[in-house]
Design a protein around this motif. Sequence first.
Motif, PDB file in Angstrom:
ATOM      1  N   LEU A 184      -2.714  10.835  -0.151  1.00 24.03           N
ATOM      2  CA  LEU A 184      -3.193   9.946  -1.048  1.00 24.03           C
ATOM      3  C   LEU A 184      -4.376   9.223  -0.566  1.00 24.03           C
ATOM      4  CD1 LEU A 184      -1.927   6.903  -0.644  1.00 24.03           C
ATOM      5  CD2 LEU A 184       0.000   8.106  -1.395  1.00 24.03           C
ATOM      6  N   GLY A 243      -6.288   0.243  -0.326  1.00 27.36           N
ATOM      7  CA  GLY A 243      -5.798  -0.165   0.842  1.00 27.36           C
ATOM      8  C   GLY A 243      -5.828   0.556   2.137  1.00 27.36           C
ATOM      9  N   SER A 244      -6.121   1.919   1.854  1.00 29.30           N
ATOM     10  CA  SER A 244      -6.379   2.781   3.179  1.00 29.30           C
ATOM     11  C   SER A 244      -7.549   2.412   3.840  1.00 29.30           C
ATOM     12  CB  SER A 244      -6.437   4.419   2.799  1.00 29.30           C
ATOM     13  OG  SER A 244      -5.588   4.453   1.798  1.00 29.30           O
ATOM     14  N   ASP A 298      -5.623  -5.538 -12.126  1.00 29.78           N
ATOM     15  CA  ASP A 298      -6.072  -4.289 -12.593  1.00 29.78           C
ATOM     16  C   ASP A 298      -5.362  -2.910 -11.645  1.00 29.78           C
ATOM     17  OD1 ASP A 298      -7.771  -2.278 -13.266  1.00 29.78           O
ATOM     18  OD2 ASP A 298      -9.567  -3.146 -12.707  1.00 29.78           O
ATOM     19  N   TYR A 299      -3.966  -2.706 -12.230  1.00 27.10           N
ATOM     20  CA  TYR A 299      -3.395  -1.704 -11.562  1.00 27.10           C
ATOM     21  C   TYR A 299      -2.107  -1.223 -12.692  1.00 27.10           C
ATOM     22  CZ  TYR A 299       0.135  -4.576  -9.596  1.00 27.10           C
ATOM     23  OH  TYR A 299       1.121  -5.567  -9.271  1.00 27.10           O
ATOM     24  N   ARG A 324       0.775  21.232   5.198  1.00 27.88           N
ATOM     25  CA  ARG A 324       1.438  19.715   5.350  1.00 27.88           C
ATOM     26  C   ARG A 324       2.610  19.754   5.998  1.00 27.88           C
ATOM     27  NH1 ARG A 324       3.090  15.075   2.187  1.00 27.88           N
ATOM     28  NH2 ARG A 324       1.524  13.275   3.118  1.00 27.88           N
ATOM     29  N   TYR A 331      -2.863  13.532   5.478  1.00 27.70           N
ATOM     30  CA  TYR A 331      -1.734  13.098   6.208  1.00 27.70           C
ATOM     31  C   TYR A 331      -0.972  12.219   5.121  1.00 27.70           C
ATOM     32  CZ  TYR A 331       1.181   9.887   8.844  1.00 27.70           C
ATOM     33  OH  TYR A 331       2.333   9.229   9.142  1.00 27.70           O
ATOM     34  N   ASN A 332      -1.749  11.365   4.624  1.00 27.53           N
ATOM     35  CA  ASN A 332      -1.190  10.633   3.716  1.00 27.53           C
ATOM     36  C   ASN A 332      -0.637  10.913   2.307  1.00 27.53           C
ATOM     37  OD1 ASN A 332      -0.743   7.988   5.141  1.00 27.53           O
ATOM     38  ND2 ASN A 332      -2.963   7.670   4.909  1.00 27.53           N
ATOM     39  N   ASP A 358       0.375   4.232   1.108  1.00 27.39           N
ATOM     40  CA  ASP A 358       0.418   4.985   2.552  1.00 27.39           C
ATOM     41  C   ASP A 358       1.456   4.296   3.500  1.00 27.39           C
ATOM     42  OD1 ASP A 358      -1.203   3.064   2.307  1.00 27.39           O
ATOM     43  OD2 ASP A 358      -2.965   4.503   3.348  1.00 27.39           O
ATOM     44  N   ASN A 364       0.737  -1.091  -0.052  1.00 24.53           N
ATOM     45  CA  ASN A 364       0.099  -0.010  -0.062  1.00 24.53           C
ATOM     46  C   ASN A 364       0.941   1.223  -0.200  1.00 24.53           C
ATOM     47  OD1 ASN A 364      -2.665  -0.946  -0.307  1.00 24.53           O
ATOM     48  ND2 ASN A 364      -2.676  -1.238   2.068  1.00 24.53           N
ATOM     49  N   THR A 403      -5.868   5.010  -1.619  1.00 22.75           N
ATOM     50  CA  THR A 403      -6.219   3.979  -2.185  1.00 22.75           C
ATOM     51  C   THR A 403      -6.982   2.899  -1.440  1.00 22.75           C
ATOM     52  OG1 THR A 403      -4.427   2.822  -1.071  1.00 22.75           O
ATOM     53  CG2 THR A 403      -4.062   4.225  -3.270  1.00 22.75           C
ATOM     54  N   TYR A 455      -3.542  16.982  -1.267  1.00 22.12           N
ATOM     55  CA  TYR A 455      -2.700  17.693  -0.018  1.00 22.12           C
ATOM     56  C   TYR A 455      -3.677  18.826   0.652  1.00 22.12           C
ATOM     57  CZ  TYR A 455       1.526  15.878  -1.914  1.00 22.12           C
ATOM     58  OH  TYR A 455       2.533  14.848  -2.319  1.00 22.12           O
ATOM     59  N   PHE A 513      -7.762   0.660  -7.897  1.00 23.85           N
ATOM     60  CA  PHE A 513      -6.677   0.160  -6.994  1.00 23.85           C
ATOM     61  C   PHE A 513      -5.599   1.230  -6.868  1.00 23.85           C
ATOM     62  CE2 PHE A 513      -2.518  -1.419  -6.723  1.00 23.85           C
ATOM     63  CZ  PHE A 513      -2.578  -2.139  -5.496  1.00 23.85           C
ATOM     64  N   GLN A 514      -5.719   2.216  -8.010  1.00 23.62           N
ATOM     65  CA  GLN A 514      -4.814   3.086  -7.722  1.00 23.62           C
ATOM     66  C   GLN A 514      -5.135   4.365  -6.875  1.00 23.62           C
ATOM     67  OE1 GLN A 514      -2.321   3.544 -11.651  1.00 23.62           O
ATOM     68  NE2 GLN A 514      -4.057   2.242 -12.150  1.00 23.62           N
ATOM     69  N   GLN A 554      -3.831  10.262  -6.003  1.00 21.29           N
ATOM     70  CA  GLN A 554      -2.728  10.743  -5.370  1.00 21.29           C
ATOM     71  C   GLN A 554      -2.435  12.188  -5.207  1.00 21.29           C
ATOM     72  OE1 GLN A 554      -2.181   7.758  -7.203  1.00 21.29           O
ATOM     73  NE2 GLN A 554      -1.418   6.883  -5.429  1.00 21.29           N
ATOM     74  N   LYS A 555      -1.409  12.876  -4.376  1.00 19.69           N
ATOM     75  CA  LYS A 555      -1.387  14.240  -4.197  1.00 19.69           C
ATOM     76  C   LYS A 555      -2.707  15.199  -3.780  1.00 19.69           C
ATOM     77  CE  LYS A 555       2.625  14.973  -7.263  1.00 19.69           C
ATOM     78  NZ  LYS A 555       3.311  15.619  -8.457  1.00 19.69           N
TER      79      LYS A 555
END
Lengths: 416, 385
Positions: free
Chosen positions: B289, B293-294, A175-176, B212, B286-287, A82, A80, B291, B202, B195-196, B199-200
């Motif tokens: 980004l 996964g967060s 898928d990425y 930040r 904070y991150n 992060d 991940n 995704t 802020y 999945f992606q 990003q960025k």
Amino acid sequence: METKRTWIRSVTGAAVVAALTSMAWAQQAPVKIGVLATLEGPFAAGGADGMRGAELAIRERGGVVAGRKIEMIKASSNANPDVAVNAVRKLVEQDKVDIVVGPLSGGEGIAVKDYSKTQPNMTFINGGSGAQATTLVNPSTNFFRFNTEGAQWMVGLGQAAINKGYKRVMVIAEDYAFPYSQVQGFMTEFCKLGGRVPVKAWVPLGGKDYSSVIARIPKDVDALLVVLGGADAVNFLNQYEASGGDKPMMGGSITVSQDVLNYRGKRRDSLVGTISAGPYADSFDGADWKAFVSAYQKSFPVSSGGYPSPSLFALVYYTNMKAALDALDAVKGDLAGGQAKYRDALSKLELKMPTGTVRLDSNRQAIGTTFVTEVVKDAQGALTTRVLRKVDNVDQMLGLKKEEFQIGSRDIPNCP
Amino acid sequence: MSASRWRRAMQGGFQQPALQLPARSQPAGSSPASAGGVETDPYAESNAPRWLKFLWRHLSARHVLIFLFLLAYPFVATPFFTFQVAAQSLVLGLIALSLTFLGGYGGIVSLAQMSVAGVAGYSIAIFGVSSTPISLGWPWWVAVLVALFIACACATVVGWLSVRTEGIYTIMITLAFGVAFYYLVLQNYSLFNGFQGFQKVYPPDVFGLNWREPVPFYFLTLFWAMAGYLAVKWLVRTPFGIALQGVRDNPRRMEALGFNIVAHRVAAYAFGGLLAAIGGVLLVWYNGLITPGSINVGWQINILVIAVLGGMRHPIGAFLGSIVFVLLQTFAIDLIDRERFNLVIGIVFLAIVLFSTDGLLGLWDKLRTRMRHQTSDSVASTQRH
């Protein structure tokens, strides 16, 4: 009595501390290199082998570069972005490393590249990540990548597929960003040579159930291009076999790595004849490559968790760590002045790799070698690969002009 | 009013518990405590403004000390400790606070709090600015307001759908919401970029400050963490909060008394959702980004771990838990073989839960009782038991 003893103890303690500090000053301070790989999550096995690759590059130099001891500090993420940035931030700001090598996967690479812009006096060298955007979109002046990326790794496979007589191919990929690149590397060449890709199936990373994808495989395709990694590929193989599938396969660069070749399932034998492409080949007979493999085997025997032969991740981490150390050697360990001299040395480095020479383009991205391979069975019955073709000087544009090049995505390129 | 005291009041007959509180509807002269006989208000006779009396009543030396420490901290600590340890703890603590509020005062264990935070996080990425073309690029304050609103609405809907369940069924249904949202953002590309993710993302530059940077971001999170903490402290003393605790302890009795149980629980979900949403926006900033996964199941469970680790009895537990959690996540890898550091995290969590029924707060209570025993073999401590 009590106070006297305490006093003696503290004097002894102080003496020992003083002696140790003066000893430390006698030598030069060690170079701290932080290495980030995925020791958790879907790529845990690959991450561990990446660490072995990085360690191998350090052991080759006896743990010393330009008279300075090398201290390797490991950090872990779970693929991940992060988590990767948190781990890198700890390496840089808390552990005070001089150089970061990592991370392993594509999304992480982009996030760490973005972070590298906030630390202009540090040098970041990629580990295994292979997203194209890392060095093509907003490249960072202190992020270097000595491994070729996902699209470059597939150059040559399109030609090989045509040679095998495959005209229509279905793509099954995660898928990425990384599989997008891989598919682009294949299709750019394959479509130009007249091949067709009627269906692309994008499956979620870490998915366990491929039945819906298997049901969508058209009857009239000649082969499948499967770009899945590690455990996912093994899952797919099981399910495709159970559903009675018989199409020949082509693999992405991380599909037919040691992870899958070491797989003991029934589908194992039907893997023979699978073509794939990647930045290395087990069976490549260059002398440097053989030396590299035997060094890996000696350092990390199978009994202690190593693979019979280094995996892709071991190679790319080895590549980048070796680049980090070679450049350190070139500047005689001098990292002063915000590491500017060091970064200059990295940019000009001609890296002698077991697979061939690697140099960097203006975005600090590697131009290197790709191997097209085929899976064969060796005398002992173990699966291994045979080199069909070695393609040198593969760059990020895949032979296209800069104006017509677009980064790969779900829909780019397209030739149904 | 602490939960245990409330429980005692409930069990000892229904003695108009709301009267024990400094309820706002009370006329200034009559001391609320006199009716209950539990608290005495030494400031009742003075003529100071009410808010000042409120402060006198509730502030003690340790509050001031902790507050001063929190203010001075970023100027003493390294940027790493300010940003990655402290600010991250405050953000995760704020999200866990929403669960502590729901669980400790409403008796509702919701695993969807990280998903609510994720809704806010994704909303701000979609409506605000990011490096992904999907983002609409609205001004940051509009994006923040919209994000908070959407997340609150989602929390309310989740509450509405799961309000009639109890205990383990609530956990299951909220877990299901969380997992469904995870797979939605993972597989949807047109809105959530799969999945992606984004990003960025802020925080904006406001008042000429880059929010930040470690110190400004620390104070931003500190402000919202304290606001959330005080809001919970205040809310649980309002008639609504008291009624919510009543619903937690004896829903049938509360229903017989004419309280609308469903409405109280849904309102609790909505308020918890607001806390989680603020935390979610801060977490994305904070991150930098967001995704899938967060917000995966791992993170849903992590929020529960933080809340349980700290203790659900008092809102401060969420922040204690998050500090321990972040410290372990960050430094466990230094303590042991790098491939095995998750073992340390697991063992510490297990030990805390094993030796205390109420996380760190429970440990603290035990410790305090024991100290009291040692210093004075007194009547006071025996009376407590």
